[in-house]
Design a protein around this motif. Structure first.
Motif, PDB file in Angstrom:
ATOM      1  N   MET A 343      52.756  46.585  27.309  1.00  0.00           N
ATOM      2  CA  MET A 343      52.562  48.016  27.593  1.00  0.00           C
ATOM      3  C   MET A 343      51.966  48.152  28.988  1.00  0.00           C
ATOM      4  O   MET A 343      50.761  48.189  29.164  1.00  0.00           O
ATOM      5  N   SER A 344      52.811  48.217  29.987  1.00  0.00           N
ATOM      6  CA  SER A 344      52.350  48.285  31.365  1.00  0.00           C
ATOM      7  C   SER A 344      51.647  49.598  31.685  1.00  0.00           C
ATOM      8  O   SER A 344      51.028  49.740  32.740  1.00  0.00           O
ATOM      9  N   SER A 345      51.723  50.553  30.760  1.00  0.00           N
ATOM     10  CA  SER A 345      51.102  51.858  31.011  1.00  0.00           C
ATOM     11  C   SER A 345      49.602  51.849  30.740  1.00  0.00           C
ATOM     12  O   SER A 345      48.924  52.833  31.009  1.00  0.00           O
ATOM     13  N   ILE A 346      49.059  50.764  30.189  1.00  0.00           N
ATOM     14  CA  ILE A 346      47.618  50.666  29.915  1.00  0.00           C
ATOM     15  C   ILE A 346      47.006  49.654  30.876  1.00  0.00           C
ATOM     16  O   ILE A 346      47.444  48.509  30.952  1.00  0.00           O
ATOM     17  N   GLN A 347      45.999  50.085  31.607  1.00  0.00           N
ATOM     18  CA  GLN A 347      45.374  49.238  32.617  1.00  0.00           C
ATOM     19  C   GLN A 347      43.861  49.267  32.428  1.00  0.00           C
ATOM     20  O   GLN A 347      43.240  50.322  32.499  1.00  0.00           O
ATOM     21  N   VAL A 348      43.278  48.105  32.176  1.00  0.00           N
ATOM     22  CA  VAL A 348      41.830  47.975  32.020  1.00  0.00           C
ATOM     23  C   VAL A 348      41.300  47.269  33.266  1.00  0.00           C
ATOM     24  O   VAL A 348      41.710  46.150  33.578  1.00  0.00           O
ATOM     25  N   GLU A 349      40.431  47.950  34.011  1.00  0.00           N
ATOM     26  CA  GLU A 349      40.001  47.433  35.301  1.00  0.00           C
ATOM     27  C   GLU A 349      38.487  47.550  35.467  1.00  0.00           C
ATOM     28  O   GLU A 349      37.847  48.373  34.827  1.00  0.00           O
ATOM     29  N   ALA A 350      37.950  46.726  36.373  1.00  0.00           N
ATOM     30  CA  ALA A 350      36.591  46.947  36.867  1.00  0.00           C
ATOM     31  C   ALA A 350      36.656  48.068  37.898  1.00  0.00           C
ATOM     32  O   ALA A 350      37.658  48.220  38.602  1.00  0.00           O
ATOM     33  N   LEU A 351      35.626  48.857  37.971  1.00  0.00           N
ATOM     34  CA  LEU A 351      35.633  50.006  38.871  1.00  0.00           C
ATOM     35  C   LEU A 351      35.833  49.582  40.321  1.00  0.00           C
ATOM     36  O   LEU A 351      36.367  50.329  41.144  1.00  0.00           O
ATOM     37  N   THR A 352      35.448  48.347  40.626  1.00  0.00           N
ATOM     38  CA  THR A 352      35.623  47.808  41.976  1.00  0.00           C
ATOM     39  C   THR A 352      37.068  47.928  42.440  1.00  0.00           C
ATOM     40  O   THR A 352      37.341  48.133  43.615  1.00  0.00           O
ATOM     41  N   TYR A 353      38.018  47.818  41.492  1.00  0.00           N
ATOM     42  CA  TYR A 353      39.426  47.741  41.866  1.00  0.00           C
ATOM     43  C   TYR A 353      40.123  49.092  41.912  1.00  0.00           C
ATOM     44  O   TYR A 353      41.265  49.175  42.350  1.00  0.00           O
ATOM     45  N   ILE A 354      39.490  50.164  41.426  1.00  0.00           N
ATOM     46  CA  ILE A 354      40.183  51.451  41.479  1.00  0.00           C
ATOM     47  C   ILE A 354      39.596  52.385  42.516  1.00  0.00           C
ATOM     48  O   ILE A 354      40.220  53.367  42.903  1.00  0.00           O
ATOM     49  N   ARG A 355      38.384  52.087  42.998  1.00  0.00           N
ATOM     50  CA  ARG A 355      37.807  52.934  44.040  1.00  0.00           C
ATOM     51  C   ARG A 355      38.629  52.799  45.314  1.00  0.00           C
ATOM     52  O   ARG A 355      39.045  51.715  45.699  1.00  0.00           O
ATOM     53  N   GLY A 356      38.870  53.929  45.976  1.00  0.00           N
ATOM     54  CA  GLY A 356      39.629  53.916  47.214  1.00  0.00           C
ATOM     55  C   GLY A 356      41.106  54.163  47.033  1.00  0.00           C
ATOM     56  O   GLY A 356      41.831  54.334  48.004  1.00  0.00           O
ATOM     57  N   ARG A 357      41.585  54.170  45.774  1.00  0.00           N
ATOM     58  CA  ARG A 357      42.994  54.435  45.539  1.00  0.00           C
ATOM     59  C   ARG A 357      43.224  55.914  45.268  1.00  0.00           C
ATOM     60  O   ARG A 357      42.348  56.618  44.803  1.00  0.00           O
ATOM     61  N   SER A 358      44.428  56.377  45.539  1.00  0.00           N
ATOM     62  CA  SER A 358      44.830  57.718  45.125  1.00  0.00           C
ATOM     63  C   SER A 358      45.491  57.574  43.766  1.00  0.00           C
ATOM     64  O   SER A 358      46.362  56.720  43.589  1.00  0.00           O
ATOM     65  N   ILE A 359      45.059  58.381  42.799  1.00  0.00           N
ATOM     66  CA  ILE A 359      45.454  58.120  41.416  1.00  0.00           C
ATOM     67  C   ILE A 359      46.152  59.350  40.815  1.00  0.00           C
ATOM     68  O   ILE A 359      45.503  60.203  40.211  1.00  0.00           O
ATOM     69  N   PRO A 360      47.493  59.475  40.991  1.00  0.00           N
ATOM     70  CA  PRO A 360      48.206  60.624  40.415  1.00  0.00           C
ATOM     71  C   PRO A 360      48.757  60.327  39.025  1.00  0.00           C
ATOM     72  O   PRO A 360      49.000  59.163  38.668  1.00  0.00           O
ATOM     73  N   ASP A 361      48.975  61.386  38.230  1.00  0.00           N
ATOM     74  CA  ASP A 361      49.646  61.300  36.921  1.00  0.00           C
ATOM     75  C   ASP A 361      49.020  60.263  35.991  1.00  0.00           C
ATOM     76  O   ASP A 361      49.728  59.546  35.288  1.00  0.00           O
ATOM     77  N   GLN A 362      47.706  60.173  35.995  1.00  0.00           N
ATOM     78  CA  GLN A 362      47.065  59.163  35.158  1.00  0.00           C
ATOM     79  C   GLN A 362      45.923  59.774  34.353  1.00  0.00           C
ATOM     80  O   GLN A 362      45.274  60.724  34.789  1.00  0.00           O
ATOM     81  N   PHE A 363      45.709  59.214  33.187  1.00  0.00           N
ATOM     82  CA  PHE A 363      44.563  59.546  32.342  1.00  0.00           C
ATOM     83  C   PHE A 363      43.525  58.461  32.612  1.00  0.00           C
ATOM     84  O   PHE A 363      43.725  57.296  32.256  1.00  0.00           O
ATOM     85  N   ILE A 364      42.429  58.834  33.266  1.00  0.00           N
ATOM     86  CA  ILE A 364      41.456  57.861  33.754  1.00  0.00           C
ATOM     87  C   ILE A 364      40.161  57.985  32.964  1.00  0.00           C
ATOM     88  O   ILE A 364      39.596  59.075  32.858  1.00  0.00           O
ATOM     89  N   ILE A 365      39.693  56.887  32.427  1.00  0.00           N
ATOM     90  CA  ILE A 365      38.433  56.855  31.683  1.00  0.00           C
ATOM     91  C   ILE A 365      37.450  55.971  32.446  1.00  0.00           C
ATOM     92  O   ILE A 365      37.732  54.798  32.702  1.00  0.00           O
ATOM     93  N   ILE A 366      36.321  56.543  32.844  1.00  0.00           N
ATOM     94  CA  ILE A 366      35.267  55.770  33.511  1.00  0.00           C
ATOM     95  C   ILE A 366      34.105  55.643  32.528  1.00  0.00           C
ATOM     96  O   ILE A 366      33.388  56.597  32.257  1.00  0.00           O
ATOM     97  N   ASP A 367      33.933  54.452  31.977  1.00  0.00           N
ATOM     98  CA  ASP A 367      32.853  54.198  31.017  1.00  0.00           C
ATOM     99  C   ASP A 367      31.592  53.771  31.777  1.00  0.00           C
ATOM    100  O   ASP A 367      31.663  53.303  32.910  1.00  0.00           O
ATOM    101  N   GLU A 368      30.440  53.912  31.143  1.00  0.00           N
ATOM    102  CA  GLU A 368      29.146  53.535  31.741  1.00  0.00           C
ATOM    103  C   GLU A 368      28.940  54.217  33.093  1.00  0.00           C
ATOM    104  O   GLU A 368      28.410  53.631  34.041  1.00  0.00           O
ATOM    105  N   ALA A 369      29.348  55.481  33.187  1.00  0.00           N
ATOM    106  CA  ALA A 369      29.267  56.205  34.460  1.00  0.00           C
ATOM    107  C   ALA A 369      27.829  56.497  34.870  1.00  0.00           C
ATOM    108  O   ALA A 369      27.585  56.902  36.007  1.00  0.00           O
ATOM    109  N   GLN A 370      26.863  56.292  33.972  1.00  0.00           N
ATOM    110  CA  GLN A 370      25.459  56.524  34.338  1.00  0.00           C
ATOM    111  C   GLN A 370      24.974  55.500  35.365  1.00  0.00           C
ATOM    112  O   GLN A 370      23.938  55.699  35.998  1.00  0.00           O
TER     113      GLN A 370
END
Length: 445
Positions: A343-370
Protein backbone atom coordinates in the motif's frame (compact mmCIF):
# COMPACT_ATOMS: atom_id res chain seq x y z
CA UNK A 1 22.33 56.47 29.41
CA UNK A 2 19.06 56.39 31.36
CA UNK A 3 18.96 54.90 34.81
CA UNK A 4 17.08 51.58 35.04
CA UNK A 5 15.28 50.76 38.26
CA UNK A 6 15.66 47.01 37.74
CA UNK A 7 18.40 44.82 36.34
CA UNK A 8 17.30 41.57 34.67
CA UNK A 9 19.92 38.82 34.43
CA UNK A 10 18.90 36.31 31.74
CA UNK A 11 19.65 32.59 31.86
CA UNK A 12 20.71 30.74 28.70
CA UNK A 13 17.42 28.86 28.40
CA UNK A 14 15.49 32.13 28.11
CA UNK A 15 17.48 33.20 25.05
CA UNK A 16 17.40 29.77 23.43
CA UNK A 17 13.62 29.70 23.85
CA UNK A 18 13.09 33.27 22.61
CA UNK A 19 16.09 35.11 21.10
CA UNK A 20 14.11 38.36 21.19
CA UNK A 21 13.82 38.17 24.99
CA UNK A 22 16.46 40.88 25.36
CA UNK A 23 13.90 43.37 24.04
CA UNK A 24 11.13 42.36 26.46
CA UNK A 25 12.33 44.26 29.54
CA UNK A 26 12.25 47.94 28.55
CA UNK A 27 12.93 50.38 30.13
CA UNK A 28 15.10 48.29 32.43
CA UNK A 29 18.63 46.97 32.08
CA UNK A 30 19.23 43.50 30.65
CA UNK A 31 22.41 41.70 31.65
CA UNK A 32 23.80 38.61 29.93
CA UNK A 33 26.56 36.85 31.91
CA UNK A 34 29.59 35.89 29.82
CA UNK A 35 28.97 32.21 30.61
CA UNK A 36 25.56 32.50 28.89
CA UNK A 37 27.27 33.57 25.67
CA UNK A 38 29.59 30.58 26.03
CA UNK A 39 26.61 28.23 26.39
CA UNK A 40 24.87 29.82 23.41
CA UNK A 41 28.07 29.44 21.37
CA UNK A 42 28.15 25.71 22.17
CA UNK A 43 24.67 25.30 20.66
CA UNK A 44 25.08 27.25 17.42
CA UNK A 45 26.18 24.23 15.38
CA UNK A 46 23.05 22.24 16.26
CA UNK A 47 20.90 21.59 13.20
CA UNK A 48 17.66 22.03 15.10
CA UNK A 49 15.51 24.81 16.54
CA UNK A 50 17.93 25.40 19.42
CA UNK A 51 20.83 25.79 17.01
CA UNK A 52 18.80 28.20 14.88
CA UNK A 53 18.01 30.34 17.93
CA UNK A 54 21.65 30.27 19.06
CA UNK A 55 22.78 31.58 15.66
CA UNK A 56 20.09 34.26 15.75
CA UNK A 57 21.21 35.39 19.23
CA UNK A 58 24.82 35.63 18.02
CA UNK A 59 23.74 37.76 15.06
CA UNK A 60 21.58 40.06 17.21
CA UNK A 61 24.28 40.59 19.85
CA UNK A 62 26.83 41.29 17.12
CA UNK A 63 24.53 43.96 15.62
CA UNK A 64 24.17 45.60 19.05
CA UNK A 65 27.91 46.27 19.03
CA UNK A 66 27.17 49.12 16.61
CA UNK A 67 25.70 50.98 19.60
CA UNK A 68 28.86 50.82 21.71
CA UNK A 69 30.87 48.51 23.95
CA UNK A 70 28.67 45.64 25.11
CA UNK A 71 30.45 45.28 28.45
CA UNK A 72 29.72 48.94 29.15
CA UNK A 73 26.11 48.72 28.01
CA UNK A 74 24.28 49.89 24.89
CA UNK A 75 20.91 51.63 24.72
CA UNK A 76 18.22 49.62 22.89
CA UNK A 77 16.03 51.24 20.23
CA UNK A 78 12.85 51.02 22.30
CA UNK A 79 14.49 51.97 25.57
CA UNK A 80 16.38 50.03 28.17
CA UNK A 81 20.01 48.96 28.29
CA UNK A 82 21.70 45.75 27.15
CA UNK A 83 24.99 44.68 28.73
CA UNK A 84 27.29 41.66 28.68
CA UNK A 85 28.65 41.13 32.20
CA UNK A 86 32.32 40.14 32.21
CA UNK A 87 32.94 40.83 35.91
CA UNK A 88 31.05 39.84 39.08
CA UNK A 89 32.02 36.19 38.58
CA UNK A 90 33.36 35.73 42.10
CA UNK A 91 32.22 32.54 43.84
CA UNK A 92 32.91 33.94 47.31
CA UNK A 93 29.26 34.26 48.32
CA UNK A 94 28.21 30.90 46.86
CA UNK A 95 30.97 28.49 47.83
CA UNK A 96 29.55 27.71 51.30
CA UNK A 97 26.30 26.39 49.80
CA UNK A 98 27.14 25.45 46.19
CA UNK A 99 30.82 24.68 45.90
CA UNK A 100 30.70 23.22 42.39
CA UNK A 101 31.31 25.82 39.67
CA UNK A 102 28.61 24.72 37.23
CA UNK A 103 27.33 27.12 34.59
CA UNK A 104 24.05 27.49 36.49
CA UNK A 105 25.93 28.47 39.64
CA UNK A 106 28.07 30.91 37.66
CA UNK A 107 24.93 32.65 36.42
CA UNK A 108 23.53 32.80 39.97
CA UNK A 109 26.88 34.20 41.18
CA UNK A 110 26.72 37.04 38.65
CA UNK A 111 23.19 37.97 39.74
CA UNK A 112 24.08 37.72 43.44
CA UNK A 113 27.25 39.81 43.15
CA UNK A 114 25.38 42.42 41.11
CA UNK A 115 22.69 42.61 43.79
CA UNK A 116 25.25 43.04 46.56
CA UNK A 117 26.88 45.86 44.59
CA UNK A 118 23.53 47.56 44.02
CA UNK A 119 22.64 47.24 47.72
CA UNK A 120 25.67 49.36 48.58
CA UNK A 121 24.40 52.23 46.42
CA UNK A 122 22.05 54.90 47.73
CA UNK A 123 19.65 54.41 44.84
CA UNK A 124 20.61 50.89 43.78
CA UNK A 125 18.54 48.76 41.44
CA UNK A 126 16.79 45.50 42.22
CA UNK A 127 18.37 42.54 40.45
CA UNK A 128 16.03 39.89 38.99
CA UNK A 129 17.29 36.53 37.71
CA UNK A 130 15.09 35.31 34.85
CA UNK A 131 15.27 31.57 34.12
CA UNK A 132 13.02 28.87 32.74
CA UNK A 133 14.88 26.34 34.89
CA UNK A 134 12.91 25.84 38.11
CA UNK A 135 15.96 24.53 39.98
CA UNK A 136 17.98 27.64 39.13
CA UNK A 137 15.15 29.74 40.55
CA UNK A 138 15.03 27.56 43.67
CA UNK A 139 18.79 27.83 44.25
CA UNK A 140 18.78 31.60 43.67
CA UNK A 141 15.96 31.94 46.17
CA UNK A 142 18.26 30.49 48.83
CA UNK A 143 20.28 33.73 48.55
CA UNK A 144 17.19 35.96 48.69
CA UNK A 145 17.58 36.77 45.02
CA UNK A 146 14.39 37.73 43.23
CA UNK A 147 13.68 35.29 40.43
CA UNK A 148 11.12 35.05 37.65
CA UNK A 149 10.12 32.57 35.00
CA UNK A 150 10.11 34.00 31.48
CA UNK A 151 6.41 34.13 30.62
CA UNK A 152 6.43 36.29 27.51
CA UNK A 153 6.48 33.17 25.32
CA UNK A 154 3.48 31.61 27.04
CA UNK A 155 0.63 30.90 24.66
CA UNK A 156 -1.99 30.89 27.42
CA UNK A 157 -2.02 33.12 30.47
CA UNK A 158 -3.78 30.64 32.75
CA UNK A 159 -3.52 26.91 33.32
CA UNK A 160 -6.83 26.45 31.49
CA UNK A 161 -6.47 26.13 27.74
CA UNK A 162 -9.10 25.77 25.03
CA UNK A 163 -10.97 22.45 25.24
CA UNK A 164 -12.92 22.70 21.99
CA UNK A 165 -16.21 21.99 23.74
CA UNK A 166 -18.38 23.50 26.43
CA UNK A 167 -21.22 22.20 28.57
CA UNK A 168 -24.23 24.53 28.85
CA UNK A 169 -27.15 23.99 31.22
CA UNK A 170 -30.37 25.20 29.60
CA UNK A 171 -34.15 24.85 29.81
CA UNK A 172 -35.62 21.68 28.35
CA UNK A 173 -37.33 23.82 25.70
CA UNK A 174 -33.95 24.68 24.17
CA UNK A 175 -33.05 20.98 23.83
CA UNK A 176 -36.48 20.21 22.36
CA UNK A 177 -36.07 22.96 19.76
CA UNK A 178 -32.59 21.69 18.90
CA UNK A 179 -33.97 18.23 18.07
CA UNK A 180 -37.08 19.59 16.34
CA UNK A 181 -35.58 22.27 14.08
CA UNK A 182 -32.02 20.97 13.81
CA UNK A 183 -30.44 24.07 15.31
CA UNK A 184 -30.65 26.70 18.03
CA UNK A 185 -29.32 30.24 17.98
CA UNK A 186 -26.43 31.05 20.31
CA UNK A 187 -28.56 33.98 21.49
CA UNK A 188 -30.66 31.42 23.37
CA UNK A 189 -27.59 30.86 25.57
CA UNK A 190 -27.09 34.34 27.06
CA UNK A 191 -23.71 35.41 28.47
CA UNK A 192 -21.98 32.78 26.35
CA UNK A 193 -19.53 33.28 23.50
CA UNK A 194 -18.38 30.53 21.20
CA UNK A 195 -15.71 29.90 18.60
CA UNK A 196 -16.40 28.47 15.12
CA UNK A 197 -16.62 24.65 15.11
CA UNK A 198 -16.71 24.53 18.91
CA UNK A 199 -18.79 21.68 20.32
CA UNK A 200 -21.61 22.35 22.77
CA UNK A 201 -23.17 19.85 25.14
CA UNK A 202 -26.67 21.07 26.02
CA UNK A 203 -28.01 19.73 29.31
CA UNK A 204 -31.30 20.29 31.07
CA UNK A 205 -30.40 22.05 34.32
CA UNK A 206 -33.32 20.31 36.04
CA UNK A 207 -32.69 16.83 34.64
CA UNK A 208 -29.06 16.65 33.39
CA UNK A 209 -29.61 13.20 31.85
CA UNK A 210 -31.57 15.00 29.11
CA UNK A 211 -28.90 16.33 26.76
CA UNK A 212 -27.90 17.05 23.18
CA UNK A 213 -24.56 17.29 21.40
CA UNK A 214 -24.06 19.96 18.76
CA UNK A 215 -21.43 22.12 17.13
CA UNK A 216 -21.21 25.84 16.46
CA UNK A 217 -21.43 26.76 12.78
CA UNK A 218 -18.63 28.44 10.82
CA UNK A 219 -19.98 31.92 11.56
CA UNK A 220 -20.46 31.25 15.27
CA UNK A 221 -24.18 32.13 15.10
CA UNK A 222 -25.99 28.85 15.68
CA UNK A 223 -25.55 25.38 17.16
CA UNK A 224 -26.29 22.45 14.83
CA UNK A 225 -26.18 18.66 15.16
CA UNK A 226 -23.10 16.72 14.16
CA UNK A 227 -22.96 15.73 10.50
CA UNK A 228 -23.48 12.09 11.36
CA UNK A 229 -23.37 9.71 14.26
CA UNK A 230 -20.32 7.79 13.11
CA UNK A 231 -21.18 4.24 14.05
CA UNK A 232 -17.98 2.74 12.69
CA UNK A 233 -14.83 4.00 11.02
CA UNK A 234 -12.53 1.22 9.92
CA UNK A 235 -13.91 -0.95 12.70
CA UNK A 236 -13.51 1.77 15.33
CA UNK A 237 -16.54 3.08 17.22
CA UNK A 238 -16.41 6.23 19.35
CA UNK A 239 -16.81 5.33 23.02
CA UNK A 240 -17.50 8.75 24.50
CA UNK A 241 -18.70 12.23 23.57
CA UNK A 242 -15.21 13.63 22.97
CA UNK A 243 -14.34 10.77 20.62
CA UNK A 244 -17.52 11.55 18.66
CA UNK A 245 -16.36 15.16 18.46
CA UNK A 246 -12.91 14.05 17.29
CA UNK A 247 -14.33 11.87 14.50
CA UNK A 248 -16.60 14.72 13.40
CA UNK A 249 -13.56 16.96 12.96
CA UNK A 250 -11.41 14.25 11.37
CA UNK A 251 -14.04 13.35 8.75
CA UNK A 252 -15.00 16.89 7.76
CA UNK A 253 -13.43 17.84 4.43
CA UNK A 254 -13.94 21.58 5.04
CA UNK A 255 -11.49 21.63 7.97
CA UNK A 256 -7.88 21.43 6.72
CA UNK A 257 -6.53 21.70 10.28
CA UNK A 258 -7.55 19.58 13.24
CA UNK A 259 -5.86 19.65 16.64
CA UNK A 260 -6.39 17.05 19.38
CA UNK A 261 -5.04 17.04 22.93
CA UNK A 262 -5.36 14.19 25.40
CA UNK A 263 -3.56 11.92 27.80
CA UNK A 264 -2.19 8.54 26.78
CA UNK A 265 -4.97 6.09 26.02
CA UNK A 266 -7.67 8.58 25.05
CA UNK A 267 -7.68 7.32 21.46
CA UNK A 268 -6.06 10.21 19.60
CA UNK A 269 -3.79 8.15 17.35
CA UNK A 270 -6.27 5.35 16.71
CA UNK A 271 -9.09 7.72 15.72
CA UNK A 272 -6.83 9.79 13.47
CA UNK A 273 -5.44 6.72 11.71
CA UNK A 274 -8.92 5.20 11.24
CA UNK A 275 -10.26 8.44 9.77
CA UNK A 276 -7.19 8.81 7.57
CA UNK A 277 -7.43 5.25 6.24
CA UNK A 278 -11.15 5.64 5.48
CA UNK A 279 -10.66 8.84 3.51
CA UNK A 280 -7.49 7.68 1.75
CA UNK A 281 -8.10 3.99 1.01
CA UNK A 282 -11.91 3.80 0.78
CA UNK A 283 -13.18 7.25 -0.22
CA UNK A 284 -10.02 8.31 -2.14
CA UNK A 285 -10.35 11.90 -0.92
CA UNK A 286 -6.58 12.05 -0.47
CA UNK A 287 -3.76 10.44 -2.44
CA UNK A 288 -1.63 9.53 0.54
CA UNK A 289 -1.79 9.08 4.32
CA UNK A 290 1.37 10.45 5.95
CA UNK A 291 2.02 9.75 9.63
CA UNK A 292 4.96 11.48 11.31
CA UNK A 293 6.28 12.17 14.76
CA UNK A 294 9.34 14.04 16.06
CA UNK A 295 12.37 11.90 16.75
CA UNK A 296 13.01 12.29 20.47
CA UNK A 297 15.40 13.46 21.82
CA UNK A 298 15.10 16.32 19.35
CA UNK A 299 18.69 17.36 19.96
CA UNK A 300 19.94 14.39 17.94
CA UNK A 301 19.00 13.92 14.32
CA UNK A 302 18.01 10.40 13.37
CA UNK A 303 21.30 10.07 11.48
CA UNK A 304 23.11 9.62 14.79
CA UNK A 305 21.39 6.27 15.32
CA UNK A 306 22.91 3.03 13.98
CA UNK A 307 21.49 1.10 11.04
CA UNK A 308 19.42 1.85 7.95
CA UNK A 309 16.63 4.41 7.90
CA UNK A 310 13.87 1.84 8.53
CA UNK A 311 15.78 0.35 11.47
CA UNK A 312 16.34 3.79 12.94
CA UNK A 313 12.70 4.75 12.64
CA UNK A 314 11.21 1.58 14.08
CA UNK A 315 11.68 2.31 17.83
CA UNK A 316 10.33 5.86 17.54
CA UNK A 317 7.41 4.92 15.30
CA UNK A 318 6.38 1.77 17.18
CA UNK A 319 3.25 3.37 18.74
CA UNK A 320 2.04 4.16 15.21
CA UNK A 321 2.71 0.58 14.05
CA UNK A 322 0.89 -0.79 17.12
CA UNK A 323 -2.23 1.14 16.16
CA UNK A 324 -1.95 0.11 12.50
CA UNK A 325 -1.67 -3.55 13.56
CA UNK A 326 -4.89 -3.13 15.52
CA UNK A 327 -6.70 -1.47 12.59
CA UNK A 328 -5.51 -4.06 10.06
CA UNK A 329 -6.16 -6.85 12.58
CA UNK A 330 -2.80 -8.48 11.91
CA UNK A 331 -2.03 -11.72 13.69
CA UNK A 332 1.37 -12.82 12.41
CA UNK A 333 4.82 -11.22 12.76
CA UNK A 334 5.76 -9.23 9.67
CA UNK A 335 2.20 -9.19 8.35
CA UNK A 336 1.84 -5.42 8.78
CA UNK A 337 5.11 -4.81 6.93
CA UNK A 338 3.81 -6.82 3.97
CA UNK A 339 0.52 -4.89 4.00
CA UNK A 340 2.25 -1.52 4.12
CA UNK A 341 4.71 -2.58 1.40
CA UNK A 342 1.75 -3.27 -0.88
CA UNK A 343 0.00 0.00 0.00
CA UNK A 344 2.17 2.82 -1.28
CA UNK A 345 -0.46 5.32 -0.17
CA UNK A 346 0.53 4.92 3.52
CA UNK A 347 3.78 6.55 4.60
CA UNK A 348 5.15 6.46 8.16
CA UNK A 349 7.99 8.94 8.59
CA UNK A 350 10.08 10.79 11.14
CA UNK A 351 9.22 14.47 11.10
CA UNK A 352 12.80 15.16 10.01
CA UNK A 353 11.94 13.81 6.56
CA UNK A 354 8.74 15.73 5.83
CA UNK A 355 9.73 19.22 6.95
CA UNK A 356 10.54 21.45 3.99
CA UNK A 357 8.37 19.56 1.52
CA UNK A 358 5.23 20.83 -0.16
CA UNK A 359 2.50 18.36 0.69
CA UNK A 360 -0.62 18.43 -1.57
CA UNK A 361 -3.61 16.02 -1.58
CA UNK A 362 -2.51 14.24 1.59
CA UNK A 363 -3.99 13.38 4.97
CA UNK A 364 -1.15 14.24 7.36
CA UNK A 365 -1.01 13.14 10.99
CA UNK A 366 1.65 14.70 13.25
CA UNK A 367 1.83 12.75 16.51
CA UNK A 368 3.59 14.00 19.67
CA UNK A 369 3.23 17.57 18.38
CA UNK A 370 3.76 18.92 21.91
CA UNK A 371 7.51 18.40 21.33
CA UNK A 372 7.51 20.94 18.50
CA UNK A 373 8.38 24.58 18.98
CA UNK A 374 6.15 27.39 17.72
CA UNK A 375 8.52 27.95 14.82
CA UNK A 376 8.51 24.26 13.86
CA UNK A 377 4.70 24.15 13.84
CA UNK A 378 4.67 27.25 11.65
CA UNK A 379 7.18 25.59 9.31
CA UNK A 380 5.01 22.49 8.98
CA UNK A 381 1.68 24.27 8.55
CA UNK A 382 3.06 26.64 5.91
CA UNK A 383 4.16 23.60 3.85
CA UNK A 384 0.69 22.07 3.67
CA UNK A 385 -0.39 21.99 0.03
CA UNK A 386 -3.76 22.28 -1.71
CA UNK A 387 -6.52 19.84 -0.74
CA UNK A 388 -4.51 18.44 2.18
CA UNK A 389 -5.65 17.95 5.76
CA UNK A 390 -3.29 18.01 8.71
CA UNK A 391 -3.93 16.66 12.21
CA UNK A 392 -1.74 17.85 15.09
CA UNK A 393 -2.08 15.83 18.28
CA UNK A 394 -0.31 15.14 21.53
CA UNK A 395 -0.28 15.66 25.28
CA UNK A 396 1.18 19.01 26.44
CA UNK A 397 1.62 17.52 29.90
CA UNK A 398 4.29 15.18 28.49
CA UNK A 399 7.08 17.34 27.09
CA UNK A 400 10.44 15.82 26.13
CA UNK A 401 11.92 19.04 24.72
CA UNK A 402 14.33 20.72 27.18
CA UNK A 403 13.16 24.27 26.45
CA UNK A 404 9.40 23.77 26.14
CA UNK A 405 6.62 23.38 28.67
CA UNK A 406 2.86 22.96 28.77
CA UNK A 407 2.28 26.62 27.98
CA UNK A 408 4.93 27.36 25.33
CA UNK A 409 4.94 24.33 23.00
CA UNK A 410 3.91 24.35 19.35
CA UNK A 411 0.77 22.24 19.81
CA UNK A 412 -0.70 24.61 22.40
CA UNK A 413 0.35 27.49 20.16
CA UNK A 414 -1.58 26.03 17.21
CA UNK A 415 -4.67 25.33 19.34
CA UNK A 416 -4.86 28.83 20.78
CA UNK A 417 -3.93 30.62 17.55
CA UNK A 418 -6.46 28.84 15.34
CA UNK A 419 -9.41 28.53 17.73
CA UNK A 420 -11.07 31.63 16.19
CA UNK A 421 -10.64 30.38 12.61
CA UNK A 422 -13.41 28.69 10.65
CA UNK A 423 -11.04 26.33 8.82
CA UNK A 424 -9.87 24.53 11.96
CA UNK A 425 -11.33 22.48 14.77
CA UNK A 426 -10.09 21.29 18.14
CA UNK A 427 -11.08 18.87 20.87
CA UNK A 428 -9.52 17.80 24.15
CA UNK A 429 -10.01 14.08 24.79
CA UNK A 430 -10.54 13.41 28.46
CA UNK A 431 -11.56 9.83 29.11
CA UNK A 432 -9.03 7.03 28.66
CA UNK A 433 -10.32 3.96 26.85
CA UNK A 434 -7.48 1.49 27.16
CA UNK A 435 -8.49 -0.10 30.44
CA UNK A 436 -9.57 0.85 33.93
CA UNK A 437 -5.97 0.38 35.08
CA UNK A 438 -4.56 2.56 32.26
CA UNK A 439 -7.01 5.36 33.06
CA UNK A 440 -6.23 5.17 36.78
CA UNK A 441 -2.49 5.20 36.06
CA UNK A 442 -2.84 8.23 33.76
CA UNK A 443 -4.73 10.12 36.48
CA UNK A 444 -2.65 9.07 39.49
CA UNK A 445 0.84 8.84 38.08
Amino acid sequence: MGKANQIYVLDTNVLLQDPYAIYQFQPHEVVIPAVVLEEVDSKKRNMDEIGRNARLIAKMVDQLRDGGKLHQGVVLDRGGVFRVELNHRSFKHLKDRFAEMTNDNRIIAVALNLQKEENEKANGCEVVLVSKDALVRVKADAFDLRTEDFLNDRVIETDKGYDGFETCYVDQEVIDQFYKSGQVSVTMLPDRSFFPNQFVVLKDHVQPSSSALGKVDLLGHSIKPLVGEHEQVWGIRPRNAQQKMALELLLRTDLPLVTMIGKAGTGKTLLALAAGLLQTEDLHLYKKLVVARPVVPLGKDIGYLPGEKEEKLKPWMQPIYDNLEFLFDTKKPGELDRILAGMSSIQVEALTYIRGRSIPDQFIIIDEAQNLTKHEVKTILTRVGERSKIVLMGDPAQIDHPYLDEYTNGLTYAVETFKKEALSGHVRLIKGERSALAQLAADLL
